[in-house]
Design an enzyme around this catalytic site. Structure first.
Site, PDB file in Angstrom:
ATOM      1  N   ASP A 156      24.985  49.113  39.597  1.00 19.60           N
ATOM      2  CA  ASP A 156      26.197  49.516  38.878  1.00 19.60           C
ATOM      3  C   ASP A 156      26.595  50.870  39.444  1.00 19.60           C
ATOM      4  O   ASP A 156      25.858  51.855  39.284  1.00 19.60           O
ATOM      5  CB  ASP A 156      25.898  49.607  37.376  1.00 19.60           C
ATOM      6  CG  ASP A 156      27.116  50.059  36.582  1.00 19.60           C
ATOM      7  OD1 ASP A 156      28.084  50.567  37.193  1.00 19.60           O
ATOM      8  OD2 ASP A 156      27.097  49.921  35.353  1.00 19.60           O
TER       9      ASP A 156
ATOM     10  N   ILE B  65      34.534  46.622  45.727  1.00 17.68           N
ATOM     11  CA  ILE B  65      34.386  46.902  44.290  1.00 17.68           C
ATOM     12  C   ILE B  65      35.671  47.523  43.757  1.00 17.68           C
ATOM     13  O   ILE B  65      36.234  48.425  44.381  1.00 17.68           O
ATOM     14  CB  ILE B  65      33.216  47.897  44.095  1.00 17.68           C
ATOM     15  CG1 ILE B  65      31.887  47.226  44.434  1.00 17.68           C
ATOM     16  CG2 ILE B  65      33.207  48.452  42.666  1.00 17.68           C
ATOM     17  CD1 ILE B  65      30.713  48.190  44.512  1.00 17.68           C
TER      18      ILE B  65
ATOM     19  N   TYR C 194      50.853  46.686  40.125  1.00 13.29           N
ATOM     20  CA  TYR C 194      49.559  47.075  40.711  1.00 13.29           C
ATOM     21  C   TYR C 194      49.174  48.477  40.214  1.00 13.29           C
ATOM     22  O   TYR C 194      48.006  48.805  40.066  1.00 13.29           O
ATOM     23  CB  TYR C 194      49.629  46.996  42.235  1.00 13.29           C
ATOM     24  CG  TYR C 194      48.262  46.916  42.894  1.00 13.29           C
ATOM     25  CD1 TYR C 194      47.395  45.868  42.620  1.00 13.29           C
ATOM     26  CD2 TYR C 194      47.853  47.889  43.796  1.00 13.29           C
ATOM     27  CE1 TYR C 194      46.141  45.800  43.217  1.00 13.29           C
ATOM     28  CE2 TYR C 194      46.608  47.827  44.405  1.00 13.29           C
ATOM     29  CZ  TYR C 194      45.761  46.775  44.108  1.00 13.29           C
ATOM     30  OH  TYR C 194      44.520  46.713  44.709  1.00 13.29           O
TER      31      TYR C 194
ATOM     32  N   LYS D 223      43.517  52.894  45.136  1.00 11.82           N
ATOM     33  CA  LYS D 223      43.361  52.492  46.546  1.00 11.82           C
ATOM     34  C   LYS D 223      43.819  53.611  47.482  1.00 11.82           C
ATOM     35  O   LYS D 223      43.278  53.781  48.578  1.00 11.82           O
ATOM     36  CB  LYS D 223      44.157  51.213  46.840  1.00 11.82           C
ATOM     37  CG  LYS D 223      43.584  49.948  46.202  1.00 11.82           C
ATOM     38  CD  LYS D 223      42.158  49.669  46.635  1.00 11.82           C
ATOM     39  CE  LYS D 223      41.670  48.324  46.151  1.00 11.82           C
ATOM     40  NZ  LYS D 223      40.201  48.197  46.225  1.00 11.82           N
TER      41      LYS D 223
ATOM     42  N   ILE E 204      44.746  37.453  47.408  1.00  6.26           N
ATOM     43  CA  ILE E 204      43.849  36.291  47.388  1.00  6.26           C
ATOM     44  C   ILE E 204      43.453  36.067  45.927  1.00  6.26           C
ATOM     45  O   ILE E 204      43.100  37.031  45.224  1.00  6.26           O
ATOM     46  CB  ILE E 204      42.590  36.560  48.243  1.00  6.26           C
ATOM     47  CG1 ILE E 204      42.980  36.760  49.715  1.00  6.26           C
ATOM     48  CG2 ILE E 204      41.571  35.431  48.105  1.00  6.26           C
ATOM     49  CD1 ILE E 204      41.859  37.286  50.603  1.00  6.26           C
TER      50      ILE E 204
HETATM   51  O1  0WD Z   1      44.076  39.894  46.250  1.00  8.76           O
HETATM   52  C1  0WD Z   1      42.943  40.355  46.186  1.00  8.76           C
HETATM   53  N1  0WD Z   1      41.983  39.727  45.542  1.00  8.76           N
HETATM   54  C2  0WD Z   1      42.657  41.669  46.869  1.00  8.76           C
HETATM   55  C3  0WD Z   1      41.507  42.363  46.569  1.00  8.76           C
HETATM   56  C4  0WD Z   1      43.632  42.174  47.847  1.00  8.76           C
HETATM   57  C5  0WD Z   1      43.240  43.408  48.472  1.00  8.76           C
HETATM   58  C6  0WD Z   1      42.094  44.069  48.143  1.00  8.76           C
HETATM   59  N2  0WD Z   1      41.243  43.551  47.188  1.00  8.76           N
HETATM   60  C7  0WD Z   1      40.034  44.287  46.888  1.00  8.76           C
HETATM   61  C8  0WD Z   1      39.744  44.591  45.438  1.00  8.76           C
HETATM   62  O2  0WD Z   1      40.534  45.662  44.948  1.00  8.76           O
HETATM   63  C9  0WD Z   1      38.271  44.950  45.509  1.00  8.76           C
HETATM   64  O3  0WD Z   1      38.119  46.265  46.034  1.00  8.76           O
HETATM   65  O4  0WD Z   1      38.909  43.546  47.299  1.00  8.76           O
HETATM   66  C10 0WD Z   1      37.768  43.946  46.553  1.00  8.76           C
HETATM   67  C11 0WD Z   1      37.101  42.721  45.974  1.00  8.76           C
HETATM   68  O5  0WD Z   1      37.913  42.161  44.974  1.00  8.76           O
HETATM   69  P1  0WD Z   1      37.970  40.603  44.619  1.00  8.76           P
HETATM   70  O6  0WD Z   1      37.078  39.842  45.506  1.00  8.76           O
HETATM   71  O7  0WD Z   1      39.405  40.254  44.495  1.00  8.76           O
HETATM   72  O8  0WD Z   1      37.440  40.558  43.119  1.00  8.76           O
HETATM   73  P2  0WD Z   1      36.040  40.222  42.422  1.00  8.76           P
HETATM   74  O9  0WD Z   1      35.468  38.952  42.924  1.00  8.76           O
HETATM   75  O10 0WD Z   1      36.290  40.305  40.928  1.00  8.76           O
HETATM   76  O11 0WD Z   1      35.124  41.438  42.877  1.00  8.76           O
HETATM   77  C12 0WD Z   1      35.255  42.749  42.379  1.00  8.76           C
HETATM   78  C13 0WD Z   1      33.889  43.159  41.930  1.00  8.76           C
HETATM   79  C14 0WD Z   1      33.462  42.842  40.509  1.00  8.76           C
HETATM   80  O12 0WD Z   1      33.625  41.602  40.150  1.00  8.76           O
HETATM   81  P3  0WD Z   1      33.882  41.258  38.544  1.00  8.76           P
HETATM   82  O13 0WD Z   1      34.710  40.025  38.654  1.00  8.76           O
HETATM   83  O14 0WD Z   1      32.510  41.079  37.987  1.00  8.76           O
HETATM   84  O15 0WD Z   1      34.662  42.410  37.942  1.00  8.76           O
HETATM   85  O16 0WD Z   1      33.686  44.544  41.825  1.00  8.76           O
HETATM   86  C15 0WD Z   1      32.400  44.694  41.295  1.00  8.76           C
HETATM   87  C16 0WD Z   1      32.059  43.418  40.576  1.00  8.76           C
HETATM   88  O17 0WD Z   1      31.145  42.665  41.325  1.00  8.76           O
HETATM   89  N3  0WD Z   1      32.285  45.766  40.342  1.00  8.76           N
HETATM   90  C17 0WD Z   1      31.249  46.613  40.326  1.00  8.76           C
HETATM   91  N4  0WD Z   1      30.166  46.697  41.131  1.00  8.76           N
HETATM   92  C18 0WD Z   1      29.263  47.665  40.842  1.00  8.76           C
HETATM   93  N5  0WD Z   1      29.400  48.510  39.824  1.00  8.76           N
HETATM   94  C19 0WD Z   1      31.470  47.464  39.231  1.00  8.76           C
HETATM   95  C20 0WD Z   1      30.489  48.453  39.002  1.00  8.76           C
HETATM   96  N6  0WD Z   1      30.575  49.321  37.972  1.00  8.76           N
HETATM   97  N7  0WD Z   1      32.630  47.109  38.621  1.00  8.76           N
HETATM   98  C21 0WD Z   1      33.124  46.083  39.324  1.00  8.76           C
END
Ligand code: 0WD
Length: 262
Positions: free
Chosen positions: A64, A92, A155, A162, A191
């Protein structure tokens, strides 16, 4: 001989199969990297362990990023069970759902602090914690989005976070350059994931991109993963402190095409 043979890479932010971090991990593994994954909280542990088993069965460690203790325990576990790192993927982000629509001027102090702590400061925290556990010449990358520098309605605070993340990426690139460690950001197109669904009007963003982007399509987590392969590999040995767009060219458009209709 594969591009990433012999490279040990830590991937954060895998929550499930739809996470961008999973697409990245999948491509890194396909190109020969050994992977360790971190997960946040018991809620996702089982799923992440299952995915890790498909990706070479490397260590899966809780982390975390808001907790110094959790970060240190993760580092100790990685150092003991995995060894020194050649790569680190920061994937993250966290923003209150209420702050992903409406007006930026309604953002609370608490919501701002939480978003910037988890989505931006966490890159500093990870590097602070892991820098002695990284090999010289390693590659660090963080996921960002166009909303950092352009207005993307809804956003909001995520874009502000960001912008901070991209700036942090550049300063860390300077800090670590004398060790040959490179720090870059990948700006992914939209995505569908657990996080992105929280953004107000996200499905409209997905609809607009194929009508506007030069490549006339959306991108996948695997597309992002292939950019990560390049950044993790020695092919990008002279590339640092930059934002690499994987968005089918959307960011370069200054005006919607003549045939655009929403
Ligand atoms: O369209 C999109 N999906 C885009 C995402 C477009 C451009 C960038 N991004 C970025 C996001 O802002 C993020 O930085 O890509 C990254 C990954 O995002 P993702 O794959 O869209 O989303 P997700 O699968 O939810 O992963 C983000 C993860 C969290 O997932 P959950 O669903 O459990 O919130 O961030 C992690 C966690 O695994 N996370 C943390 N990890 C460690 N400590 C914490 C924390 N406190 N909080 C969230």
């Amino acid at each position: 001989m594969k591009l990433l043979d012999g490279k040990r890479i830590l991937v954060t932010g895998v929550a499930n199969r739809w996470s961008i971090a999973y697409g990245i991990a999948h491509r890194l593994h396909a190109h020969g990297a050994s992977l360790a994954l971190t997960y946040q909280g018991e809620r996702v542990r089982g799923e992440v362990e299952k995915l890790a088993a498909e990706l070479g069965g490397g260590p899966v460690v809780e982390c975390d990023v808001t907790s110094g203790e959790s970060l240190s325990a993760m580092r100790d576990s990685i150092a003991a069970d995995f060894g020194h790192l050649d790569g680190l993927v920061h994937s993250i982000a966290m923003v209150n759902k209420d702050d992903l629509s409406g007006k930026v001027y309604d953002t609370s102090r608490q919501g701002f602090a939480m978003a910037l702590d988890i989505s931006s400061y966490s890159l500093i925290a990870l590097v602070q914690t892991l820098r002695e556990t990284m090999n010289d010449g390693a590659s660090i990358m963080a996921l960002t989005y166009l909303g950092a520098t352009q207005i993307v309605p809804n956003y909001n605070i995520a874009g502000i976070a960001k912008a901070a993340l991209e700036s942090i990426m550049r300063y860390l690139a300077y800090d670590l350059g004398d060790r040959g460690i490179r720090v870059n950001a990948i700006s992914a197109g939209p995505i569908k994931t657990a996080s992105s669904r929280q953004v107000g009007g996200f499905s409209r963003i997905l609809d607009v991109v194929p009508k506007v982007a030069p490549l006339k399509r959306n991108v996948t987590a695997e597309d992002v993963g292939d950019c990560a392969v390049y950044l993790a590999s020695d092919l990008s040995r002279s590339i640092t402190a930059d934002v690499h767009f994987v968005d089918a060219g959307y960011h370069a458009m200054g005006m919607y095409p003549p045939d655009f209709s929403s």
